[in-house]
Design a protein around this motif. Structure first.
Motif, PDB file in Angstrom:
ATOM      1  N   GLU A 292      34.722  32.104  38.430  1.00 49.13           N
ATOM      2  CA  GLU A 292      35.506  30.387  37.251  1.00 49.13           C
ATOM      3  C   GLU A 292      36.396  30.916  36.495  1.00 49.13           C
ATOM      4  OE1 GLU A 292      32.755  28.353  35.319  1.00 49.13           O
ATOM      5  OE2 GLU A 292      31.852  27.473  37.131  1.00 49.13           O
ATOM      6  N   ASN A 293      36.600  32.409  36.317  1.00 48.34           N
ATOM      7  CA  ASN A 293      37.285  33.635  35.407  1.00 48.34           C
ATOM      8  C   ASN A 293      37.394  34.067  36.447  1.00 48.34           C
ATOM      9  OD1 ASN A 293      37.163  31.972  33.125  1.00 48.34           O
ATOM     10  ND2 ASN A 293      35.190  31.865  33.799  1.00 48.34           N
ATOM     11  N   PHE A 294      39.062  34.665  37.295  1.00 50.58           N
ATOM     12  CA  PHE A 294      38.705  35.501  37.919  1.00 50.58           C
ATOM     13  C   PHE A 294      39.098  36.977  37.018  1.00 50.58           C
ATOM     14  CE2 PHE A 294      38.830  32.351  40.819  1.00 50.58           C
ATOM     15  CZ  PHE A 294      38.020  33.051  41.886  1.00 50.58           C
ATOM     16  N   TYR A 295      38.383  38.125  37.372  1.00 53.53           N
ATOM     17  CA  TYR A 295      38.588  39.562  37.196  1.00 53.53           C
ATOM     18  C   TYR A 295      38.627  40.888  38.278  1.00 53.53           C
ATOM     19  CZ  TYR A 295      37.709  37.907  32.094  1.00 53.53           C
ATOM     20  OH  TYR A 295      38.281  37.606  30.763  1.00 53.53           O
ATOM     21  N   LYS A 296      39.668  42.124  37.759  1.00 57.19           N
ATOM     22  CA  LYS A 296      39.127  42.171  38.967  1.00 57.19           C
ATOM     23  C   LYS A 296      38.601  43.929  38.298  1.00 57.19           C
ATOM     24  CE  LYS A 296      42.135  40.513  41.887  1.00 57.19           C
ATOM     25  NZ  LYS A 296      42.111  40.446  43.022  1.00 57.19           N
ATOM     26  N   PHE A 297      37.543  44.663  39.632  1.00 57.34           N
ATOM     27  CA  PHE A 297      36.855  45.814  39.192  1.00 57.34           C
ATOM     28  C   PHE A 297      37.400  46.675  40.295  1.00 57.34           C
ATOM     29  CE2 PHE A 297      34.714  41.741  37.940  1.00 57.34           C
ATOM     30  CZ  PHE A 297      34.254  41.873  36.610  1.00 57.34           C
ATOM     31  N   LYS A 298      37.400  47.575  39.762  1.00 63.57           N
ATOM     32  CA  LYS A 298      37.550  48.715  40.591  1.00 63.57           C
ATOM     33  C   LYS A 298      37.193  50.404  40.381  1.00 63.57           C
ATOM     34  CE  LYS A 298      41.936  51.376  42.600  1.00 63.57           C
ATOM     35  NZ  LYS A 298      43.353  51.084  42.994  1.00 63.57           N
ATOM     36  N   MET A 299      37.007  50.642  41.029  1.00 62.35           N
ATOM     37  CA  MET A 299      36.267  52.133  40.432  1.00 62.35           C
ATOM     38  C   MET A 299      37.346  53.279  40.651  1.00 62.35           C
ATOM     39  SD  MET A 299      32.786  51.483  40.667  1.00 62.35           S
ATOM     40  CE  MET A 299      31.890  53.207  40.607  1.00 62.35           C
ATOM     41  N   LYS A 300      37.321  54.399  39.154  1.00 65.04           N
ATOM     42  CA  LYS A 300      37.917  55.103  39.451  1.00 65.04           C
ATOM     43  C   LYS A 300      38.181  55.874  40.483  1.00 65.04           C
ATOM     44  CE  LYS A 300      39.281  58.390  36.261  1.00 65.04           C
ATOM     45  NZ  LYS A 300      39.374  59.173  34.811  1.00 65.04           N
ATOM     46  N   HIS A 301      36.821  56.600  41.044  1.00 68.30           N
ATOM     47  CA  HIS A 301      36.965  57.451  42.247  1.00 68.30           C
ATOM     48  C   HIS A 301      36.184  56.915  43.804  1.00 68.30           C
ATOM     49  CE1 HIS A 301      38.704  60.941  40.132  1.00 68.30           C
ATOM     50  NE2 HIS A 301      37.566  60.189  39.184  1.00 68.30           N
ATOM     51  N   HIS A 302      36.338  57.087  44.403  1.00 68.09           N
ATOM     52  CA  HIS A 302      35.785  56.229  45.603  1.00 68.09           C
ATOM     53  C   HIS A 302      34.557  55.791  45.993  1.00 68.09           C
ATOM     54  CE1 HIS A 302      34.120  54.371  49.522  1.00 68.09           C
ATOM     55  NE2 HIS A 302      35.148  53.488  49.473  1.00 68.09           N
ATOM     56  N   LYS A 303      33.126  55.119  45.788  1.00 62.68           N
ATOM     57  CA  LYS A 303      32.015  55.830  46.230  1.00 62.68           C
ATOM     58  C   LYS A 303      31.502  54.157  47.161  1.00 62.68           C
ATOM     59  CE  LYS A 303      31.711  58.061  42.540  1.00 62.68           C
ATOM     60  NZ  LYS A 303      30.811  59.836  42.467  1.00 62.68           N
ATOM     61  N   LYS A 304      30.331  55.065  47.564  1.00 64.20           N
ATOM     62  CA  LYS A 304      29.006  54.425  48.674  1.00 64.20           C
ATOM     63  C   LYS A 304      27.853  53.610  47.869  1.00 64.20           C
ATOM     64  CE  LYS A 304      30.043  57.020  52.874  1.00 64.20           C
ATOM     65  NZ  LYS A 304      29.454  57.557  53.493  1.00 64.20           N
TER      66      LYS A 304
END
Length: 543
Positions: free
Chosen positions: A267-279
């Motif tokens: 209902e409340n969209f936020y964005k998430f992003k890792m600083k360095h690519h991770k599996k």
């Protein structure tokens, strides 16, 4: 000679065991509806002997009841080697839902406790809970020390119940939960004198003491007019939601943190992003997954994180291997608990996972104890989300979320206007819809938004987010959605649906789907009628 009055209540259940061995198969695979499962018992996988799997335990329990086996310290020790994970139930076909071996072991433990056959360590933990309100023999006065004197609004809509392990041992989870909720602007309260939920006492067999604590806690919540509780601890959550509910009628709404956040972010969209690519992969806590049926919410949250690749472990969801800490094993058999954790970590390492995420303080603690220097990071889901939330992009987040909300709501509104699209489905049928911008997003399982449709007795019910156990999942491109919602009959919708599936195009639109049940089963449930009308299935009678 010991008396087994509690255990005898379940003698009929034990008699259903056909000794097939599916509960512990070693070197063979058990075929289920969806996948192959191998070696479901985490304890047998370490100790090796049949006495530790469900079949062996039932044979021993029967001998105890029949007085063909003496009760000594070795039997007492054996009784507390079961983690109570319930994995054996998932592969048992003897009765509907499987023979409940954890229930049998808890009954045996109750009989031992009632006759003063106790493990010293467990008695010490009981004394600590009764005196200090926690199992760690820590002063109850320092429980709220991590809050640094912070005051909360007692009239807030939500109560956050941190739990003993997060308050005294895995404080990183308590702190990340608090900071994450603060960043989202959620108003909540935390009890100044938060009690122990008593979960571990029930697992040990201290039934009377557990029930006393449970009733006392329910009275406390009633007195404080608590209506909604959020739990970062899977063990506390399961205890309140399932074990407390067996004692009394409860009007409180219980949310595990992952359930609350998944609903909130829908209902409340936020964005998430890792600083360095991770599996990244996810370990299902037994209390949250198998016991409480929460599988999709944590996965939905992790799949939101950009610059990461979410990879499932082979043993997942209801077939997930236990971390090894449950059922009192961590306290009575710490070496066994650690070896089980080593096995679970190895499953992640073999798939090249860099971060193994869980949603339980006890799982995080034990999995970390089982690292043995391995190059694998163990984190709680609250820590991963806090680490990756893009706070600095707040205005952009709101702009992006508008498009996500619009496309999802547009499709939901259209389907709600044409419920006859689902008229052929049997009541209880449920399917997920996931909307994607590009095919690359589908391959990486990064939907723009998701919702599910449930066929009810009188129509349909639409809900944001994925269902925990859908019949199938539809992947629909945004271009396809924008064209599908222009139709005004079920027949036209079905024909265009079929074109997007049979003739997918990156520019014009495409549809794909994943079946979670056998094709014949889905046809019997009514899905075949629409598939035939859409030209996806030529003749369901030939299947």
């Amino acid at each position: 000679m010991a008396i087994f009055s509690e255990l005898k209540k379940y003698q009929d259940m034990m008699d259903f065991c056909g000794k097939c061995g599916d509960c512990a198969s070693s070197g063979t695979q058990i075929t289920t509806a969806k996948r192959h499962v191998t070696k479901p018992c985490p304890v047998k996988n370490v100790l090796g002997f049949e006495a530790y799997d469900a079949r062996g335990r039932i044979l021993i329990l029967k001998k105890l009841i029949d007085e063909k086996l003496d009760t000594d310290n070795s039997i007492l020790k054996w009784a507390y080697t079961c983690t109570g994970c319930g994995s054996c139930k998932e592969t048992c076909l003897a009765i509907e839902g499987g023979i409940n071996t954890p229930l049998l072991m808890e009954a045996l433990r109750q009989d031992f406790v009632n006759q003063e056959l106790k493990i010293e360590k467990h008695q010490q933990i009981l004394d600590s809970i009764l005196q200090n309100n926690n199992p760690y023999n820590e002063p109850k006065e320092i429980r709220s020390k991590i809050l640094s004197g912070r005051k909360f609004n007692p009239d807030a809509e939500y109560l956050v119940f941190l739990g003993c392990t997060s308050s005294y041992r895995q404080q990183n989870i308590a702190l990340s939960t608090i900071e994450l909720l603060d960043n989202l602007g959620i108003e909540y309260s935390i009890l100044e004198n938060e009690p122990c939920c008593g979960s571990i006492l029930k697992r040990y067999g201290y039934k009377n003491e557990f029930e006393t604590i449970a009733r006392k806690n329910l009275e406390l919540f009633k007195k404080n007019k608590i209506k909604k509780i959020i739990f970062p601890c899977a063990g506390c959550y399961r205890t309140f939601k399932i074990d407390y509910a067996e004692l009394d009628k409860i009007s409180i709404q219980f949310y595990h943190l992952t359930e609350f956040l998944d609903q909130y972010f829908n209902e409340n969209f936020y964005k998430f992003k890792m600083k360095h690519h991770k599996k990244i992969s996810y370990h299902d806590p037994c209390h949250l997954g198998r016991h409480s049926g929460v599988y999709e919410a944590p996965r939905s949250l992790l799949k939101r994180i950009k610059n990461s690749n979410f990879i499932e472990l082979d043993a997942l969801r209801n077939y997930s291997h236990c971390c090894g800490a449950g059922g009192g094993v961590k306290s009575s058999e710490p070496d066994l608990a650690q070896k089980i954790a080593v096995n679970r970590n190895e499953e992640a390492i073999e798939k090249g996972i860099e971060i193994l995420v869980s949603a339980c303080p006890f799982c995080e603690k034990n999995l970390k104890d089982g690292l043995n220097g391995a190059n694998l990071e163990i984190l709680d889901i609250s820590e991963v989300l806090l680490r990756s939330i893009e706070k600095e992009m707040e205005s952009q987040i709101m702009d992006d979320s508008e498009s996500e909300i619009k496309i999802g709501k547009k499709y939901m509104k259209f389907l709600a206007q044409y419920p006859d699209i689902f008229s052929d489905l049997v009541t209880g049928s449920i399917l997920d819809f996931a909307i994607y911008v590009k095919l690359d997003d589908l391959e990486e399982e990064r939907p723009l938004c998701c919702f599910n449709v449930l066929r009810t007795e009188n129509g349909i019910a639409l809900k944001s987010g994925k269902a925990d156990d859908p019949d199938l999942e539809l992947a629909v491109s945004t271009d396809a959605v924008n064209k599908l919602v222009l139709n005004d009959t079920k027949s036209d919708y079905a024909k265009q649906f079929g074109i997007f599936y049979n003739e997918p195009d990156e520019e014009d639109g495409w549809i794909d789907f994943v079946l979670h049940k056998r094709t014949k089963t889905l046809i019997k449930m009514g899905y075949g009628k629409f598939a035939e009308e859409a030209g996806i299935l030529e003749d369901e009678d030939e299947i």
